[in-house]
Design a protein around this motif. Structure first.
Motif, short mmCIF file in Angstrom:
data_model
loop_
_atom_site.label_atom_id
_atom_site.label_comp_id
_atom_site.label_asym_id
_atom_site.label_seq_id
_atom_site.Cartn_x
_atom_site.Cartn_y
_atom_site.Cartn_z
N ASP A 147 11.46 60.51 58.35
CA ASP A 147 10.73 61.71 58.70
C ASP A 147 9.85 61.42 59.92
O ASP A 147 9.05 60.50 59.92
N VAL A 148 10.01 62.22 60.95
CA VAL A 148 9.29 62.02 62.21
C VAL A 148 7.79 62.08 62.00
O VAL A 148 7.04 61.27 62.54
N ASN A 149 7.31 63.01 61.18
CA ASN A 149 5.87 63.14 60.96
C ASN A 149 5.29 61.91 60.28
O ASN A 149 4.18 61.50 60.58
N ALA A 150 6.04 61.31 59.37
CA ALA A 150 5.57 60.11 58.70
C ALA A 150 5.41 58.97 59.70
O ALA A 150 4.42 58.22 59.65
N TYR A 151 6.36 58.82 60.60
CA TYR A 151 6.24 57.77 61.61
C TYR A 151 5.10 58.04 62.57
O TYR A 151 4.38 57.14 62.97
N GLU A 152 4.92 59.30 62.95
CA GLU A 152 3.81 59.65 63.84
C GLU A 152 2.47 59.33 63.19
O GLU A 152 1.58 58.78 63.81
N SER A 153 2.32 59.65 61.90
CA SER A 153 1.04 59.36 61.26
C SER A 153 0.85 57.87 61.07
O SER A 153 -0.27 57.37 61.14
N LEU A 154 1.94 57.12 60.89
CA LEU A 154 1.83 55.66 60.82
C LEU A 154 1.33 55.11 62.16
O LEU A 154 0.42 54.28 62.20
N LEU A 155 1.88 55.60 63.27
CA LEU A 155 1.44 55.14 64.59
C LEU A 155 -0.01 55.53 64.84
O LEU A 155 -0.78 54.74 65.40
N ASP A 156 -0.40 56.73 64.42
CA ASP A 156 -1.80 57.15 64.58
C ASP A 156 -2.74 56.26 63.76
O ASP A 156 -3.83 55.93 64.20
N GLU A 157 -2.29 55.87 62.57
CA GLU A 157 -3.08 54.97 61.72
C GLU A 157 -3.32 53.63 62.45
O GLU A 157 -4.42 53.10 62.45
N TYR A 158 -2.29 53.11 63.08
CA TYR A 158 -2.44 51.85 63.81
C TYR A 158 -3.29 52.02 65.06
O TYR A 158 -4.06 51.12 65.41
N ALA A 159 -3.17 53.14 65.73
CA ALA A 159 -3.94 53.37 66.96
C ALA A 159 -5.44 53.35 66.69
O ALA A 159 -6.24 53.04 67.58
N ALA A 160 -5.84 53.64 65.46
CA ALA A 160 -7.27 53.65 65.11
C ALA A 160 -7.81 52.25 64.83
O ALA A 160 -9.01 52.05 64.72
N LYS A 161 -6.93 51.26 64.71
CA LYS A 161 -7.36 49.89 64.39
C LYS A 161 -7.71 49.13 65.66
O LYS A 161 -7.22 49.45 66.74
N PRO A 162 -8.52 48.08 65.51
CA PRO A 162 -8.74 47.19 66.68
C PRO A 162 -7.40 46.59 67.10
O PRO A 162 -6.51 46.37 66.27
N LYS A 163 -7.23 46.31 68.40
CA LYS A 163 -5.94 45.84 68.92
C LYS A 163 -5.42 44.60 68.20
O LYS A 163 -4.23 44.47 67.97
N LYS A 164 -6.31 43.70 67.81
CA LYS A 164 -5.85 42.46 67.15
C LYS A 164 -5.20 42.74 65.79
O LYS A 164 -4.45 41.93 65.28
N ASP A 165 -5.48 43.89 65.20
CA ASP A 165 -4.94 44.25 63.89
C ASP A 165 -3.74 45.21 63.98
O ASP A 165 -3.27 45.70 62.96
N ARG A 166 -3.26 45.45 65.16
CA ARG A 166 -2.16 46.41 65.33
C ARG A 166 -0.81 45.69 65.32
O ARG A 166 -0.17 45.51 66.36
N TRP A 167 -0.37 45.29 64.15
CA TRP A 167 0.95 44.65 64.04
C TRP A 167 1.43 44.73 62.61
O TRP A 167 0.64 44.91 61.69
N TYR A 168 2.73 44.60 62.45
CA TYR A 168 3.31 44.53 61.12
C TYR A 168 4.64 43.81 61.17
O TYR A 168 5.18 43.53 62.23
N ARG A 169 5.16 43.50 59.99
CA ARG A 169 6.40 42.73 59.84
C ARG A 169 7.52 43.65 59.38
O ARG A 169 7.27 44.59 58.62
N VAL A 170 8.75 43.33 59.79
CA VAL A 170 9.89 44.16 59.42
C VAL A 170 11.08 43.25 59.10
O VAL A 170 11.35 42.30 59.82
N ILE A 171 11.79 43.56 58.03
CA ILE A 171 13.10 42.97 57.73
C ILE A 171 14.06 44.14 57.76
O ILE A 171 13.88 45.11 57.00
N SER A 172 15.07 44.06 58.64
CA SER A 172 15.89 45.26 58.80
C SER A 172 17.28 44.97 59.34
O SER A 172 17.55 43.89 59.86
N ALA A 173 18.12 45.97 59.22
CA ALA A 173 19.44 45.99 59.83
C ALA A 173 19.38 47.06 60.91
O ALA A 173 19.57 48.25 60.64
N GLN A 174 19.08 46.64 62.09
CA GLN A 174 18.81 47.57 63.18
C GLN A 174 19.96 48.54 63.45
O GLN A 174 19.75 49.73 63.65
N LYS A 175 21.18 48.05 63.43
CA LYS A 175 22.33 48.91 63.75
C LYS A 175 22.45 50.09 62.79
O LYS A 175 22.83 51.19 63.19
#
Length: 130
Positions: free
Chosen positions: A1-29
């Motif tokens: 859902d596009v809105n869910a991703y947008e709100s996730l990005l907004d959540e990160y944008a509110a954090k200090p830069k040093k805390d703006r990261w996360y981990r992913v395990i995925s199958a990109q294709k």
């Protein structure tokens, strides 16, 4: 859902830069096959908000994984033979387990479980060639 991703990005944008990261395990294709334009835009929108990602991707993802350093992505690839089609996004305070076939997502916000996923990712990261 596009809105869910947008709100996730907004959540990160509110954090200090040093805390703006996360981990992913995925199958990109798999995910790109759903909506390539969306995922390309999402990567650049995430980087524009200075959100870094550490990604453990399937070996097959190497074929299409973007290498643009502006995307703020640090990627490693799981050995051949480890195949899955979904994604686990491990954030500081929650884990998102995302299934693409039935468009399902599970959010785990139990601190002890989140810590366990973070530790598992970090172990896999150290064991996977860079």
């Amino acid at each position: 859902d596009v809105n869910a991703y947008e709100s996730l990005l907004d959540e990160y944008a509110a954090k200090p830069k040093k805390d703006r990261w996360y981990r992913v395990i995925s199958a990109q294709k798999t995910w790109e096959g759903i909506d390539l334009d969306f995922f390309l835009k999402f990567r650049y929108d995430r980087a524009a908000r200075c959100v870094r990602t550490k990604l453990l991707l399937t070996a097959a993802s190497r074929e299409t994984n973007p290498t643009d350093p502006a995307l703020l992505r640090d990627c490693r690839y799981l050995p051949e033979g480890y195949h899955f089609e979904d994604s686990i996004d491990i954030h500081e305070d929650k884990v998102l387990v995302l299934g693409h076939k039935r468009a399902v997502a599970i959010v785990i916000a139990v601190p002890e479980i989140v810590t366990a996923f973070q530790a598992i990712f970090d172990i896999l990261w150290k064991m996977t060639p860079g």
